[in-house]
Design an enzyme around this catalytic site. Sequence first.
Site, short mmCIF file in Angstrom:
data_model
loop_
_atom_site.label_atom_id
_atom_site.label_comp_id
_atom_site.label_asym_id
_atom_site.label_seq_id
_atom_site.Cartn_x
_atom_site.Cartn_y
_atom_site.Cartn_z
CE LYS A 192 37.46 43.15 39.10
NZ LYS A 192 37.06 44.47 38.54
CE1 TYR A 236 40.21 41.19 38.00
CE2 TYR A 236 38.91 39.16 38.09
CZ TYR A 236 39.14 40.42 37.56
OH TYR A 236 38.31 40.91 36.56
CB SER A 280 35.01 39.49 37.57
OG SER A 280 35.48 38.21 37.25
#
Length: 275
Positions: A174, A170, A157
């Site tokens: 990531k 998150y 991402s």
Amino acid sequence: MTPLEGKTAIVTGASAPHGIGRETALRLAQDGARLVVADLDDTVTLNGQTHRRTDLLGDLVSEIAATGGEAIAVTLDVTSEESVAACIAKTLDAFGRIDILVNNAATLAGSDNFLSTTPAQWDISFRVNLLGPMMMAQAVIPEMRKAGGGRIINMGSTGSLGAEPGFGAYTAMKHGLTGLSKTIAAEFGVDGILCNTVCPGYIATDMHMAANTRLAAENDIPLEDMKARRYAAVALRDAGRPADVANAVAYLAGPQAAYVTGINLPVTGGVPAGI
């Protein structure tokens, strides 16, 4: 001859109708790969309607078959060693080899106000976004060695490259995923196994639209205003399509990327990654 003819690919998190996983499976099938499409055996609500993920996977298998491809659907929980092992066994039983792994399954759990995020939410994020890809990679690498090499493509991402407020767990996971990719690239290049991270920006998936909706509510502004605010930072001024990401995966899975490993490939329309 299509570039992936005779190859077998596993794509995790493949059920969402507007998802990167589904589009990636279709793209790899178009290039000749045999597909194992995998996801949880639970339900998902889309446009007010509840669907079983297994039914959505079945639809995807039928769509691949309708274009002359081969695919099977497998129930998979990437956080379970037993489920991962069963997925590998079913793949080998159906196709006899594993050449490509696309670790696409992900969760936004723990993406919230940092101070209110609980350890349990961080644990869910860790297990799905980082531990799951690690276990899947450990499971396929011995089979890729037997096949003389392979490709592992982890779905990162812009949160793999930088940070913006409101996505703490998150973003942390990531970032960890890029480290996992580089570790695999460094350790198993000698076996002909290449590993890279694709880093999508704002892509018009169900997950992305859910994030837009949440941010609009948190900021007490209309959804369209939130989208305009976020996309103003994109050089191309709009969200990308799942197919844009699938094309990047197909490149890394194919013969033209035979000397590419350990990279982070942004598919962002020019959006800055944050701080």
